[in-house]
Enzyme design. Structure first.
Site, PDB file in Angstrom:
ATOM      1  N   ASN A   9     -10.319   0.256  -1.003  1.00  0.00           N
ATOM      2  CA  ASN A   9     -10.497   0.983  -1.805  1.00  0.00           C
ATOM      3  C   ASN A   9      -8.484   1.408  -2.517  1.00  0.00           C
ATOM      4  OD1 ASN A   9     -10.501   3.100  -3.755  1.00  0.00           O
ATOM      5  ND2 ASN A   9     -10.984   4.922  -2.664  1.00  0.00           N
ATOM      6  N   TRP A  10      -8.570   0.783  -3.746  1.00  0.00           N
ATOM      7  CA  TRP A  10      -6.953   0.344  -3.831  1.00  0.00           C
ATOM      8  C   TRP A  10      -6.445   2.041  -4.858  1.00  0.00           C
ATOM      9  CZ3 TRP A  10      -6.451  -4.777  -6.524  1.00  0.00           C
ATOM     10  CH2 TRP A  10      -6.803  -6.075  -5.139  1.00  0.00           C
ATOM     11  N   LYS A  11      -7.326   2.905  -4.496  1.00  0.00           N
ATOM     12  CA  LYS A  11      -6.873   3.788  -5.748  1.00  0.00           C
ATOM     13  C   LYS A  11      -6.498   3.724  -6.483  1.00  0.00           C
ATOM     14  CE  LYS A  11      -7.889   6.191  -1.087  1.00  0.00           C
ATOM     15  NZ  LYS A  11      -7.601   8.118  -0.609  1.00  0.00           N
ATOM     16  N   HIS A  95     -16.412   9.810  -4.210  1.00  0.00           N
ATOM     17  CA  HIS A  95     -15.141   9.696  -3.793  1.00  0.00           C
ATOM     18  C   HIS A  95     -15.153  11.293  -3.437  1.00  0.00           C
ATOM     19  CE1 HIS A  95     -11.249   9.170  -2.306  1.00  0.00           C
ATOM     20  NE2 HIS A  95     -11.782   8.246  -1.163  1.00  0.00           N
ATOM     21  N   GLU A  97     -11.924  12.140  -3.691  1.00  0.00           N
ATOM     22  CA  GLU A  97     -10.940  13.120  -5.104  1.00  0.00           C
ATOM     23  C   GLU A  97     -11.258  13.003  -6.038  1.00  0.00           C
ATOM     24  OE1 GLU A  97      -8.711   9.496  -3.716  1.00  0.00           O
ATOM     25  OE2 GLU A  97      -8.329  10.067  -1.569  1.00  0.00           O
ATOM     26  N   GLU A 167     -16.507   9.757   5.031  1.00  0.00           N
ATOM     27  CA  GLU A 167     -15.421   9.898   4.880  1.00  0.00           C
ATOM     28  C   GLU A 167     -15.123  11.412   4.497  1.00  0.00           C
ATOM     29  OE1 GLU A 167     -13.285   6.148   2.322  1.00  0.00           O
ATOM     30  OE2 GLU A 167     -13.476   7.989   1.336  1.00  0.00           O
ATOM     31  N   GLY A 173      -6.201  10.152   4.089  1.00  0.00           N
ATOM     32  CA  GLY A 173      -4.596   9.153   3.470  1.00  0.00           C
ATOM     33  C   GLY A 173      -3.519  10.312   4.222  1.00  0.00           C
ATOM     34  N   SER A 212      -8.290   6.834   7.106  1.00  0.00           N
ATOM     35  CA  SER A 212      -6.653   6.427   7.901  1.00  0.00           C
ATOM     36  C   SER A 212      -7.674   5.426   8.801  1.00  0.00           C
ATOM     37  CB  SER A 212      -6.078   7.561   8.914  1.00  0.00           C
ATOM     38  OG  SER A 212      -6.092   8.642   7.698  1.00  0.00           O
ATOM     39  N   GLY A 233      -7.786   3.137   2.275  1.00  0.00           N
ATOM     40  CA  GLY A 233      -7.337   3.181   1.476  1.00  0.00           C
ATOM     41  C   GLY A 233      -6.031   3.095   1.908  1.00  0.00           C
ATOM     42  N   GLY A 234      -5.135   3.152   2.595  1.00  0.00           N
ATOM     43  CA  GLY A 234      -3.924   2.895   2.451  1.00  0.00           C
ATOM     44  C   GLY A 234      -3.468   1.137   2.459  1.00  0.00           C
TER      45      GLY A 234
HETATM   46  P1  13P Z   1      -7.284   6.089   3.779  1.00  0.00           P
HETATM   47  O1  13P Z   1      -7.390   4.939   4.830  1.00  0.00           O
HETATM   48  O2  13P Z   1      -5.531   5.976   2.913  1.00  0.00           O
HETATM   49  O3  13P Z   1      -6.838   7.443   4.320  1.00  0.00           O
HETATM   50  O4  13P Z   1      -8.347   6.299   2.441  1.00  0.00           O
HETATM   51  C1  13P Z   1      -9.859   5.940   2.673  1.00  0.00           C
HETATM   52  C2  13P Z   1      -9.853   6.177   1.169  1.00  0.00           C
HETATM   53  O5  13P Z   1     -10.976   7.452   0.980  1.00  0.00           O
HETATM   54  C3  13P Z   1     -10.835   6.146   0.661  1.00  0.00           C
HETATM   55  O6  13P Z   1     -11.933   5.733   0.319  1.00  0.00           O
END
Ligand code: 13P
Length: 250
Positions: A9-11, A95, A97, A167, A173, A212, A233-234
């Site tokens: 997920n590149w956000k 998600h 967010e 999640e 994050g 993470s 994510g990251g």
């Molecule tokens: P991180 O891997 O950066 O913690 O993000 C997880 C995430 O929200 C994937 O959708």
């Protein structure tokens, strides 16, 4: 046996140039990976560029969201038909967010889940508790409530052909990962909760862990019986790290 799925997920990250470099690196490295479903979810505006590179490869593409509405006067929205038309296989819905920053309720997310599925896309349905909810010991209750909104809207077989991502919000994050035991316990709960409606579907649904996940912890997490991959994510923003997580699923 369930095939693991690792989805990036590149956000809201990247430029046209950096995305090109990233997806070329991912596609190249993914050639050596077998037995793992691989996907990336770029920001909408990069989807066409990314699909141009992934077409005919073992890397699938997903969107990070989808509109509840199918077409018309909804400024700023992107419909499931557009997402499918541009070559996506998956769409992330719910998600944390989106839920916390954009006010998406369980009902809105359930509606998105339905339109995504009806369009022939695979929803990656995200659930999970906040730190406060974990401290109150209501993790299972929160996950069950989020899942039950989908059952209420779409019936007993709603999760057929879909993916769930657990999640925990406190792990997103933050560099704080749920321990493999903590994550496995929630994943097993989720599967058991699905099985109350349809045991066969529950057995088949890929339940991903997100929060993470990185090359250092992916193998142990994915080694748990009910953890069928990751939503990253990251660590999905660097081809080498993402590919190392994918390889850990083999
Ligand atoms: P991180 O891997 O950066 O913690 O993000 C997880 C995430 O929200 C994937 O959708």
């Amino acid at each position: 046996m369930r095939t693991p799925l690792v989805a990036g997920n590149w956000k809201m990250n990247g430029s046209r140039a950096s995305v090109k470099e990233l997806i070329n690196g991912v596609v190249d490295g993914a050639k050596a990976i077998n037995g793992v479903d691989i996907a990336v979810c770029p920001p909408f505006i990069f989807i066409a560029d990314v699909v141009a590179v992934t077409e005919g490869t073992n890397v699938a593409v997903g969107s990070q969201d989808a509109s509840t509405e199918l077409k018309g006067a909804f400024t700023g929205e992107t419909s499931v038909e557009m997402i499918r038309d541009f070559g996506c296989k998956y769409a992330i819905v719910g998600h944390s967010e989106r839920r916390t920053l954009y006010g998406e309720t369980d009902e809105i997310v359930a509606k998105k889940f339905g339109v995504v599925k009806n369009a022939g896309l695979i929803p990656i349905f995200c659930i999970g508790e906040t730190l406060e909810e974990r401290e109150q010991d209501i993790t299972e209750e929160v996950c069950a409530r989020q899942i039950d909104a989908v059952f209420a809207a779409h019936g007993e077989n709603a999760f057929e052909g879909s993916v769930i991502a657990y999640e925990p919000v406190w792990a997103i994050g933050t560099g704080k990962t749920a321990s493999p035991e903590q994550a496995q316990a929630v994943h097993a709960f989720i599967r058991a909760h699905l099985a109350k409606r349809n045991a066969d579907i529950a057995e088949k649904v890929q339940i991903l862990y997100g929060g993470s996940m990185n090359p250092g912890n992916a193998k142990e997490l994915m080694g748990q019986g009910d953890i069928d991959g990751g939503l990253i994510g990251g660590a999905s923003l660097k081809a080498d790290d993402f590919l190392a997580v994918c390889a850990a699923g083999q």
